[in-house]
Design an enzyme around this catalytic site. Structure first.
Site, PDB file in Angstrom:
ATOM      1  CG  LEU A 292      -1.884  -1.119   1.404  1.00  0.00           C
ATOM      2  CD1 LEU A 292      -2.796  -0.834   2.588  1.00  0.00           C
ATOM      3  CD2 LEU A 292      -2.694  -1.365   0.144  1.00  0.00           C
TER       4      LEU A 292
ATOM      5  CG  HIS B 255       2.552 -12.927   5.865  1.00  0.00           C
ATOM      6  ND1 HIS B 255       2.740 -12.659   4.515  1.00  0.00           N
ATOM      7  CD2 HIS B 255       3.612 -13.658   6.259  1.00  0.00           C
ATOM      8  CE1 HIS B 255       3.891 -13.200   4.137  1.00  0.00           C
ATOM      9  NE2 HIS B 255       4.434 -13.811   5.173  1.00  0.00           N
TER      10      HIS B 255
END
Ligand code: GAR
Length: 188
Positions: free
Chosen positions: A93, A109
């Site tokens: 991002l 994750h």
């Protein structure tokens, strides 16, 4: 009114499915206001099936990364979320999203961070020969999977695991973990 989430995806969307299922439960403290992808991700179909707005913001449709970052941030902001959830979103991002939603962006994750960050957490853990790996939910910052760790769950690696079999078992613990972190965050 429950807490509005915008979910960002790039892939098959099984993590999104878990969030959608949790949002359908009675007294769920959140709802998925929109799902945004950086490509024609298969997972968008789960949102469309529920009438949830979807949008694709492709990097290649923009002249440069900064313009894409701004377009992605604008697409998210259009749905005025309280929380942004990265559910298999495979891009970093940029500043526009981090500035507006810093502290309100969660990522999941498929490895035990800080080990094996990046796009191939399962493959890298397997290649390293670890016996235990797992899933980590973090607050997103500007780094690659470097944000504050919010929750983790461990998964034992089997002798005959492939990336696919191991990832499938990680997802079994990862999805309830993410749902629980989102739920707790929404309940304050
Ligand atoms: C999940 O395991 C998620 O942790 C991972 O992508 C998978 C998405 O699966 N994300 C990353 O690797 C981010 N670095 P899905 O498309 O089936 O939801």
């Amino acid at each position: 009114m429950t807490t509005p989430l915008v979910v960002l995806i790039s892939g098959t969307g099984s993590t999104l499915q878990a969030l959608l299922a949790a949002a359908r439960e009675p007294r769920a403290p959140f709802h998925v206001a929109a799902v945004i992808a950086d490509r024609d991700a298969a997972g968008l179909g789960f949102a469309r099936a529920e009438g949830i707005p979807t949008e694709i913001v492709r990097l290649r449709d923009h002249p440069d990364r900064e313009t894409w970052d701004r377009a992605l941030a604008a697409a998210v902001a259009a749905h005025d979320p309280e929380l942004v959830v990265l559910a298999g979103f495979m891009k970093l991002l940029g500043a526009p999203l981090l500035e507006t939603y810093g502290g309100r962006i969660l990522n999941t994750h498929p490895a035990l961070l800080p080990s094996f960050p990046g796009a191939h957490g399962v493959r890298d853990a397997l290649a390293h020969g670890v016996k235990i790996t797992g899933a980590t939910v973090i607050d997103v910052d500007a780094g690659v999977d470097t944000g504050r760790i919010l929750a983790q769950a461990a998964v034992a690696v089997a002798e005959d695991d492939t990336e696919e079999t191991l990832h499938a078992r990680i997802k079994q613990v990862e999805q309830p973990l993410l749902v629980e972190v989102v739920r707790r965050r929404c309940l304050g």
